[in-house]
Write a protein that holds these residues in place. Structure first.
Motif, PDB file in Angstrom:
ATOM      1  N   GLN A  23      64.274 -20.620  -6.432  1.00  0.00           N
ATOM      2  CA  GLN A  23      63.494 -19.615  -7.147  1.00  0.00           C
ATOM      3  C   GLN A  23      63.695 -19.774  -8.656  1.00  0.00           C
ATOM      4  OE1 GLN A  23      63.999 -15.610  -5.829  1.00  0.00           O
ATOM      5  NE2 GLN A  23      62.670 -16.000  -4.091  1.00  0.00           N
ATOM      6  N   ASP A  59      66.016  -6.719  -5.103  1.00  0.00           N
ATOM      7  CA  ASP A  59      64.558  -6.826  -5.015  1.00  0.00           C
ATOM      8  C   ASP A  59      63.846  -5.483  -4.962  1.00  0.00           C
ATOM      9  OD1 ASP A  59      65.312  -5.965  -2.538  1.00  0.00           O
ATOM     10  OD2 ASP A  59      64.318  -7.563  -1.402  1.00  0.00           O
ATOM     11  N   SER A  81      59.060  -5.321 -13.046  1.00  0.00           N
ATOM     12  CA  SER A  81      59.352  -4.991 -11.654  1.00  0.00           C
ATOM     13  C   SER A  81      60.304  -3.802 -11.563  1.00  0.00           C
ATOM     14  CB  SER A  81      59.976  -6.192 -10.939  1.00  0.00           C
ATOM     15  OG  SER A  81      61.272  -6.468 -11.457  1.00  0.00           O
ATOM     16  N   ARG A 102      63.326 -10.548 -11.852  1.00  0.00           N
ATOM     17  CA  ARG A 102      63.325 -10.253 -10.420  1.00  0.00           C
ATOM     18  C   ARG A 102      61.929  -9.785  -9.997  1.00  0.00           C
ATOM     19  NH1 ARG A 102      67.356  -8.252 -13.146  1.00  0.00           N
ATOM     20  NH2 ARG A 102      69.514  -8.837 -12.656  1.00  0.00           N
ATOM     21  N   LYS A 103      61.584 -10.064  -8.757  1.00  0.00           N
ATOM     22  CA  LYS A 103      60.356  -9.541  -8.184  1.00  0.00           C
ATOM     23  C   LYS A 103      60.691  -8.443  -7.173  1.00  0.00           C
ATOM     24  CE  LYS A 103      57.626 -12.280 -10.438  1.00  0.00           C
ATOM     25  NZ  LYS A 103      56.796 -11.737 -11.538  1.00  0.00           N
ATOM     26  N   ASP A 104      59.731  -7.553  -6.981  1.00  0.00           N
ATOM     27  CA  ASP A 104      59.896  -6.489  -5.999  1.00  0.00           C
ATOM     28  C   ASP A 104      59.533  -7.005  -4.617  1.00  0.00           C
ATOM     29  OD1 ASP A 104      60.590  -4.553  -7.928  1.00  0.00           O
ATOM     30  OD2 ASP A 104      58.472  -4.200  -8.381  1.00  0.00           O
ATOM     31  N   SER A 105      60.371  -6.678  -3.667  1.00  0.00           N
ATOM     32  CA  SER A 105      60.127  -7.107  -2.302  1.00  0.00           C
ATOM     33  C   SER A 105      58.935  -6.378  -1.700  1.00  0.00           C
ATOM     34  CB  SER A 105      61.369  -6.844  -1.454  1.00  0.00           C
ATOM     35  OG  SER A 105      61.115  -7.135  -0.100  1.00  0.00           O
ATOM     36  N   THR A 133      69.114 -12.785  -5.702  1.00  0.00           N
ATOM     37  CA  THR A 133      67.687 -12.492  -5.578  1.00  0.00           C
ATOM     38  C   THR A 133      67.210 -12.758  -4.164  1.00  0.00           C
ATOM     39  OG1 THR A 133      67.203 -14.713  -6.427  1.00  0.00           O
ATOM     40  CG2 THR A 133      67.156 -12.896  -8.000  1.00  0.00           C
ATOM     41  N   GLY A 150      57.544 -11.740  -3.258  1.00  0.00           N
ATOM     42  CA  GLY A 150      57.666 -10.633  -4.188  1.00  0.00           C
ATOM     43  C   GLY A 150      56.412 -10.343  -4.991  1.00  0.00           C
ATOM     44  N   GLU A 151      56.472  -9.232  -5.712  1.00  0.00           N
ATOM     45  CA  GLU A 151      55.372  -8.764  -6.530  1.00  0.00           C
ATOM     46  C   GLU A 151      55.939  -7.821  -7.593  1.00  0.00           C
ATOM     47  OE1 GLU A 151      52.818  -6.574  -3.900  1.00  0.00           O
ATOM     48  OE2 GLU A 151      54.284  -4.985  -3.547  1.00  0.00           O
ATOM     49  N   VAL A 152      55.096  -7.297  -8.438  1.00  0.00           N
ATOM     50  CA  VAL A 152      55.467  -6.223  -9.355  1.00  0.00           C
ATOM     51  C   VAL A 152      54.765  -4.971  -8.848  1.00  0.00           C
ATOM     52  CG1 VAL A 152      55.347  -5.332 -11.707  1.00  0.00           C
ATOM     53  CG2 VAL A 152      55.781  -7.763 -11.317  1.00  0.00           C
TER      54      VAL A 152
END
Length: 341
Positions: free
Chosen positions: A35, A86, A132, A159-162, A324, A330-332
């Motif tokens: 990542q 996440d 995020s 970091r991305k949101d799960s 992570t 993931g997303e925001v």
């Protein structure tokens, strides 16, 4: 199933006296190498106001109630130990998703979600769809620590949101107050964190409270054995028992884990352990257990050297924050409580 096998293997290694931190290359955290790395300047162009917004919101929250600092630090910890940092701990249950909030280590324990919601709303006003929830939580945990007298540290972001959560991993990965030292060490090692990280991060208990349900067995069990026989110690134990009866009491009654300076981030938590007065079994085990040779030395060091504790706590928070999610792209999230639709 893999978690069960790995945990069992780790316990065998510990019991065999092979407590060598670097042997755990099979930890799930080793999978995150593919990542993108977190960076210090991740939002420097896309949302340069994020640090200011988070700090102002946390200043208001801590000013209104100093205990809010501990709530946010605990949220960050409980997030990172399940799927990595996440933001999965922030997700509410829906028809299609079971969140982590009702898992045994979290239910009636985790607080402060509305603080993160407020920060997210402010950040979205400045930089919609950019920052995020996982990063907001990490920044807020750092600021919370600083605002109650603790150390600062560099904030790596990106970091991305799960899009998922794991009720099962929340129940299996998170340390619980009743556990002994070996299971807790195992859970830290499984995350790629060392025994030193475990003892330092446990120092966050210098702020915050615990529920009667989580320390009842301790104060009616071996507390009188580990604590010194001073009048002050006996008086404190009597006070704890009066507010948390052995039977028929309110499980939600709370007591500070650091009864000396409960709203100040300092090293008095470790000094309490030296006196055998740790409120939680999982805390006192680090000093009193015959299996805790390394942890006892670290407790001694941090009890006598607050600068060493602060330095290591900052390093360990960075290490934990770098865990992570290796699986979820993931997303925001637009809302920290729900995945985007």
């Amino acid at each position: 199933m893999a978690l069960v096998v790995n945990v069992a293997f780790l316990q065998l290694q510990i019991l065999a006296g092979l407590l060598i931190i670097n042997i755990f290359s099979f930890s799930p955290t080793s999978l995150v190498a593919s990542q993108p790395a977190l960076t210090l300047d991740y939002y420097s162009k896309t949302c340069p106001t994020v640090f200011e917004v988070v700090r102002k919101e946390m200043e208001c929250a801590v000013l209104s109630d100093p205990r809010n600092a501990a709530k946010i630090v605990r949220l960050h910890f409980h997030d990172c130990f399940v799927q990595g940092c996440d933001g999965s701990v922030l997700l509410d249950d829906t028809i299609t998703l079971q969140g982590e909030k009702t898992a045994t280590p979290n239910v009636d324990s985790l607080k402060g979600f509305e603080i993160i919601d407020s920060i997210k709303n402010k950040v979205e006003s400045d930089c919609p769809g950019v920052v995020s929830c996982a990063d907001i939580l990490a920044i807020a945990a750092r600021d919370s620590t600083v605002l109650v007298g603790g150390p600062d540290w560099e904030m790596y972001l990106g970091r991305k949101d799960s899009k998922t959560a794991s009720y099962e991993l929340a129940n299996s990965n998170l340390p619980v107050p009743s556990e002994g030292i070996l299971p807790i060490i195992t859970k830290f090692l499984y995350q790629g964190l060392s025994v030193t990280d475990m003892v330092a991060l446990s120092g966050s208990h210098t702020i915050g409270v615990a529920r009667c349900q989580n320390y009842r067995a301790r104060i009616y069990g071996d507390y009188a054995v580990t604590a010194d026989q001073s009048t002050a110690s006996e008086s404190y134990l009597n006070d704890l028992r009066a507010s948390c009866p052995a039977a028929g009491g309110d499980d939600d009654t709370v007591a500070p884990m650091d009864n000396v300076t409960p709203n100040l981030f300092d090293n008095s938590y470790y000094q309490i352990l030296l006196r055998g007065e740790g409120l939680l079994n999982s805390d006192q085990e680090m000093y009193s257990s015959f299996l805790g040779v390394q942890t006892k030395q670290l407790v001694l060091q941090y009890a006598h050297d607050p600068l060493a504790f602060f330095h290591q706590f900052a390093q360990s928070m960075v290490a934990m924050g770098n865990i992570t999610n290796a699986v979820d792209g993931g997303e925001v999230r637009r809302s920290c409580r729900f995945v985007n639709t």
